[in-house]
Scaffold this motif. Structure first.
Motif, short mmCIF file in Angstrom:
data_model
loop_
_atom_site.label_atom_id
_atom_site.label_comp_id
_atom_site.label_asym_id
_atom_site.label_seq_id
_atom_site.Cartn_x
_atom_site.Cartn_y
_atom_site.Cartn_z
N ALA A 62 34.04 45.41 51.89
CA ALA A 62 34.52 46.19 50.75
C ALA A 62 33.38 46.34 49.76
O ALA A 62 32.36 45.65 49.87
CB ALA A 62 35.72 45.51 50.10
N GLY A 63 33.57 47.21 48.77
CA GLY A 63 32.59 47.36 47.71
C GLY A 63 32.92 46.38 46.60
O GLY A 63 32.76 45.17 46.74
N THR A 64 33.42 46.89 45.48
CA THR A 64 33.91 46.03 44.41
C THR A 64 35.34 45.62 44.74
O THR A 64 36.20 46.47 45.00
CB THR A 64 33.87 46.75 43.06
OG1 THR A 64 32.52 47.08 42.75
CG2 THR A 64 34.45 45.88 41.96
N VAL A 65 35.59 44.32 44.76
CA VAL A 65 36.90 43.80 45.16
C VAL A 65 37.73 43.49 43.92
O VAL A 65 37.40 42.56 43.16
CB VAL A 65 36.74 42.54 46.04
CG1 VAL A 65 38.11 42.00 46.44
CG2 VAL A 65 35.91 42.86 47.28
N THR A 66 38.79 44.27 43.71
CA THR A 66 39.71 44.08 42.60
C THR A 66 41.01 43.46 43.12
O THR A 66 41.18 43.26 44.34
CB THR A 66 40.01 45.41 41.91
OG1 THR A 66 40.68 46.27 42.86
CG2 THR A 66 38.72 46.10 41.46
N SER A 67 41.96 43.21 42.22
CA SER A 67 43.26 42.67 42.64
C SER A 67 43.97 43.63 43.58
O SER A 67 44.61 43.21 44.56
CB SER A 67 44.12 42.39 41.41
OG SER A 67 43.52 41.44 40.57
N SER A 68 43.87 44.94 43.30
CA SER A 68 44.52 45.91 44.18
C SER A 68 43.87 45.93 45.55
O SER A 68 44.54 46.15 46.57
CB SER A 68 44.48 47.30 43.54
OG SER A 68 43.14 47.71 43.32
N THR A 69 42.56 45.70 45.60
CA THR A 69 41.88 45.61 46.90
C THR A 69 42.44 44.47 47.72
O THR A 69 42.73 44.61 48.92
CB THR A 69 40.37 45.39 46.70
OG1 THR A 69 39.84 46.38 45.84
CG2 THR A 69 39.64 45.45 48.03
N VAL A 70 42.64 43.32 47.06
CA VAL A 70 43.17 42.15 47.76
C VAL A 70 44.60 42.40 48.21
O VAL A 70 44.99 42.02 49.32
CB VAL A 70 43.09 40.90 46.86
CG1 VAL A 70 43.71 39.70 47.57
CG2 VAL A 70 41.65 40.60 46.49
N SER A 71 45.42 43.06 47.37
CA SER A 71 46.81 43.36 47.74
C SER A 71 46.86 44.23 48.99
O SER A 71 47.65 43.97 49.92
CB SER A 71 47.52 44.06 46.58
OG SER A 71 47.60 43.23 45.45
#
Length: 360
Positions: A62-71
């Motif tokens: 992934a690129g920048t991993v945010t909370s939505s990325t983890v979800s």
């Protein structure tokens, strides 16, 4: 490095380069990498051993991993088709702190390419800073740095072997990610064929164009047996094929290898020396020749240390009674190539004896 890829659980393509980034991070910590599946058929991307504990690793990028990325990651991971016997690891350019906590809570490991690895599984717990691997600009010129010269030379020394990132990394003691960049740049320049082997002639002449360091003419030649001076100069006359030291190159060395070149017995030899310190020390101890015609020898710092490591014992190889170690024929040929007239003519008629190969 091969062009193989595997699909990650976010629907992206898992470039082998990202796998090499993970390999670089874990091997820097002493982790042993056993294999790289690099295929959806295996259910994992590589196998490792951490302090005696084996594990299979399944990578996602992934690129920048945010909370939505983890979800989204967790939702896709719930698919029954996903492997259950491997440690899932997210490789991200930037993994935010909240995202790290969510990953840990849900049994995910991660590699933040800015410089942190968290790896957790049965009998395994690694949580440590590593060398940052993110934000590297794409290399446009394979020969722009020292590693490019080293990789090109190694490929020409082993022209029949298909280059592998990890094997080259081990041999040169360079990071796998940097080796991967160099090989990609060589492919982009058309210097590697599709199976990965070098186009030897074109690669040789491309390397020859970057094979240059300043030379110095010396007023004296080191005398064999002068222990203190020779030690200071790092001559390396004892067991030359297993040590690093001065290596004879250019005209005299080419003649000993059977190149079509006429040379007088008293012709002043040319040498590669291993370091800038040895170069400066030789000028100080042996003196610089004011007139190049009066030189007893000439020296230059080897463009890569390999030229002073892979030396040949001329007497032992029955190449004459020369007591000076010779540079490998590849490096002698690169020296000759610096002279576009005389050098080209010599190289056209020179086929070095076995076990060496002509690559020019």
């Amino acid at each position: 490095m091969t062009e193989q890829r595997t699909t990650d659980t976010l629907g992206h393509m898992m470039d082998a380069e990202w796998i090499e980034d993970f390999v670089t991070a874990v091997t820097s910590l002493g982790v042993e990498v056993l294999d790289r599946g690099v295929s959806t058929d295996t259910g994992h991307d590589l196998s490792i051993i951490v302090r005696g504990s084996p594990a299979k690793i399944s990578l996602t990028r992934a690129g920048t991993v945010t909370s939505s990325t983890v979800s989204a990651l967790l939702a896709n991971r719930e698919s029954p088709e996903e492997p259950t016997d491997s440690i899932p690891v997210l490789v991200g350019e930037r993994i935010l702190e909240q995202s790290r906590r969510l990953l840990r809570q849900n049994g995910w490991s991660w590699l933040d390419l800015r410089g942190h690895l968290h790896l957790e599984g049965p009998g395994i717990l690694v949580d440590t800073d590593v060398e940052p691997l993110v934000a590297r600009p794409e290399r446009s010129d394979a020969f722009a740095g020292l590693v490019g010269l080293e990789v090109a030379a190694l490929l020409l020394l082993q022209p029949d072997e298909e280059p592998g990132v990890r094997s080259i990394s081990r041999k040169l003691n360079r990071s796998a990610s940097t080796i991967s960049e160099v090989l990609k740049a060589l492919r982009n320049e058309g210097l590697l064929t599709r199976p990965g082997r070098p186009d030897t002639r074109d690669l040789f002449w491309r390397l020859a164009g970057s094979w240059n360091t300043p030379a110095a003419s010396l007023a004296s030649l080191p005398a064999p047996g002068d222990g203190s001076v020779n030690k200071a100069l790092r001559l390396g006359l004892q067991d030359p094929e297993s040590t690093t030291g001065w290596a004879m190159t250019d005209t005299m060395a080419a003649a000993l290898y059977g190149a079509p070149i006429g040379v007088r017995a008293d012709y002043p030899p040319d040498f590669y020396v291993p370091t800038e310190a040895a170069f400066s020390r030789a000028i100080r101890l042996l003196g610089r020749a004011d007139n190049p015609a009066d030189r007893k020898c000439s020296i230059r710092v080897a463009p890569i240390t390999m030229a002073c490591e892979l030396r040949v014992d001329a007497a032992q190889r029955q190449l004459g009674n020369e007591h000076w170690p010779l540079a490998h024929p590849l490096f002698v040929a690169l020296d000759l190539a610096a002279d576009p007239g005389r050098g080209n003519e010599i190289l056209e008629g020179w086929n070095p004896p076995e076990p060496w190969q002509r690559v020019w």
